[in-house]
Enzyme design. Structure first.
Site, PDB file in Angstrom:
ATOM      1  N   HIS A  78       0.844  -1.204   0.000  1.00  0.00           N
ATOM      2  CA  HIS A  78       0.000   0.000   0.000  1.00  0.00           C
ATOM      3  C   HIS A  78       0.882   1.257   0.000  1.00  0.00           C
ATOM      4  O   HIS A  78       0.611   2.213  -0.725  1.00  0.00           O
ATOM      5  CB  HIS A  78      -0.887   0.028   1.254  1.00  0.00           C
ATOM      6  CG  HIS A  78      -1.917  -1.070   1.316  1.00  0.00           C
ATOM      7  ND1 HIS A  78      -2.090  -1.866   2.426  1.00  0.00           N
ATOM      8  CD2 HIS A  78      -2.829  -1.493   0.405  1.00  0.00           C
ATOM      9  CE1 HIS A  78      -3.081  -2.726   2.197  1.00  0.00           C
ATOM     10  NE2 HIS A  78      -3.535  -2.532   0.983  1.00  0.00           N
ATOM     11  N   LYS A 101     -18.214  -6.277   9.949  1.00  0.00           N
ATOM     12  CA  LYS A 101     -17.013  -7.117   9.958  1.00  0.00           C
ATOM     13  C   LYS A 101     -16.053  -6.673  11.050  1.00  0.00           C
ATOM     14  O   LYS A 101     -15.705  -5.494  11.139  1.00  0.00           O
ATOM     15  CB  LYS A 101     -16.325  -7.004   8.583  1.00  0.00           C
ATOM     16  CG  LYS A 101     -15.789  -8.328   8.072  1.00  0.00           C
ATOM     17  CD  LYS A 101     -15.411  -8.242   6.609  1.00  0.00           C
ATOM     18  CE  LYS A 101     -13.916  -8.077   6.448  1.00  0.00           C
ATOM     19  NZ  LYS A 101     -13.542  -7.859   5.038  1.00  0.00           N
ATOM     20  N   SER A 128      -2.729  -7.667   2.760  1.00  0.00           N
ATOM     21  CA  SER A 128      -3.151  -7.631   4.172  1.00  0.00           C
ATOM     22  C   SER A 128      -3.546  -9.022   4.629  1.00  0.00           C
ATOM     23  O   SER A 128      -3.255  -9.420   5.765  1.00  0.00           O
ATOM     24  CB  SER A 128      -4.335  -6.676   4.348  1.00  0.00           C
ATOM     25  OG  SER A 128      -3.990  -5.385   3.936  1.00  0.00           O
TER      26      SER A 128
HETATM   27  P1  ADP Z   1      -9.864  -3.611  -0.346  1.00  0.00           P
HETATM   28  O1  ADP Z   1     -10.427  -4.348   0.827  1.00  0.00           O
HETATM   29  O2  ADP Z   1     -10.670  -2.435  -0.772  1.00  0.00           O
HETATM   30  O3  ADP Z   1      -9.411  -4.458  -1.506  1.00  0.00           O
HETATM   31  P2  ADP Z   1      -7.104  -3.402   0.518  1.00  0.00           P
HETATM   32  O4  ADP Z   1      -6.722  -2.708   1.761  1.00  0.00           O
HETATM   33  O5  ADP Z   1      -6.935  -4.866   0.477  1.00  0.00           O
HETATM   34  O6  ADP Z   1      -8.597  -2.925   0.277  1.00  0.00           O
HETATM   35  O7  ADP Z   1      -6.341  -2.779  -0.714  1.00  0.00           O
HETATM   36  C1  ADP Z   1      -6.501  -1.441  -1.095  1.00  0.00           C
HETATM   37  C2  ADP Z   1      -5.932  -1.257  -2.500  1.00  0.00           C
HETATM   38  O8  ADP Z   1      -4.536  -1.519  -2.484  1.00  0.00           O
HETATM   39  C3  ADP Z   1      -6.532  -2.207  -3.539  1.00  0.00           C
HETATM   40  O9  ADP Z   1      -6.638  -1.526  -4.774  1.00  0.00           O
HETATM   41  C4  ADP Z   1      -5.499  -3.298  -3.650  1.00  0.00           C
HETATM   42  O10 ADP Z   1      -5.525  -3.914  -4.922  1.00  0.00           O
HETATM   43  C5  ADP Z   1      -4.227  -2.480  -3.466  1.00  0.00           C
HETATM   44  N1  ADP Z   1      -3.112  -3.290  -2.983  1.00  0.00           N
HETATM   45  C6  ADP Z   1      -3.100  -4.130  -1.931  1.00  0.00           C
HETATM   46  N2  ADP Z   1      -1.883  -4.696  -1.776  1.00  0.00           N
HETATM   47  C7  ADP Z   1      -1.109  -4.202  -2.782  1.00  0.00           C
HETATM   48  C8  ADP Z   1       0.251  -4.409  -3.188  1.00  0.00           C
HETATM   49  N3  ADP Z   1       1.050  -5.270  -2.551  1.00  0.00           N
HETATM   50  N4  ADP Z   1       0.710  -3.725  -4.255  1.00  0.00           N
HETATM   51  C9  ADP Z   1      -0.112  -2.878  -4.921  1.00  0.00           C
HETATM   52  N5  ADP Z   1      -1.402  -2.642  -4.610  1.00  0.00           N
HETATM   53  C10 ADP Z   1      -1.893  -3.289  -3.538  1.00  0.00           C
END
Ligand code: ADP
Length: 161
Positions: A18, A42, A131
């Protein structure tokens, strides 16, 4: 007009993947609002106030970055904040399909018609970071600190180990 992007997500927890998306997007926007989507149905792994604190800590020296939380639709929140862009990251083809569908769905909403979704591809070194991976590693007692941008610096880290 200020170019404001919302980076919406669960960020449960906020990972080095992120952070990399935000770092690379900084030159594209005047301001990036990292917006933690709250889903009251959740139970999160990391409580919301700690997620907010941890992200604040990571971007403490970056005035362009703001941290907030929201409930409801990201496009409604974006409208509220005068943001014209939604920032998202893409790791895999599955991510791309999902993100494209979300972008289309958002564009069809009244609040979303003038909001553009900007997708940044994950760097290869972060493509496997998520995550949910952190949560799984933690569940099995495996090390995961290397996947968090604030470990060893942030007091709240103690609470999540
Ligand atoms: P959500 O629950 O909305 O998917 P996340 O917190 O999992 O939220 O992810 C937020 C954004 O960050 C999403 O667009 C996800 O694809 C992106 N993302 C998560 N991990 C990575 C990573 N390692 N590299 C690039 N983008 C990421």
């Amino acid at each position: 007009m200020e170019r404001i992007a919302i980076f919406p997500g669960s960020f449960d927890p906020f990972t080095i993947g992120h952070k990399n998306i935000v770092d690379r997007a900084l030159p594209l926007f005047d301001r990036i609002i990292i917006a933690i989507g709250v889903n009251s149905a959740k139970q999160p792994w990391m409580p919301l106030p700690e997620r907010i604190d941890a992200i604040h800590f990571v971007f403490a020296d970056e005035p362009q970055v703001e941290v907030d939380s929201f409930s409801g639709l990201a496009v409604d929140y974006a409208r509220e904040r005068n943001a014209r862009f939604l920032l998202r990251g893409v790791r895999t083809c599955a991510d791309f399909d999902y993100e494209r569908n979300m972008a289309d769905a958002n564009r069809m909403l009244p609040a979303g018609k003038d909001i553009e979704t900007i997708l940044l591809p994950a760097l290869p070194e972060y493509a496997a970071v998520s995550s949910s991976l952190v949560r799984e590693l933690a569940r099995f007692g495996a090390p995961y600190a290397h996947l968090l941008p604030y470990t060893n610096h942030h007091p709240y880290t103690n609470l999540i180990t």
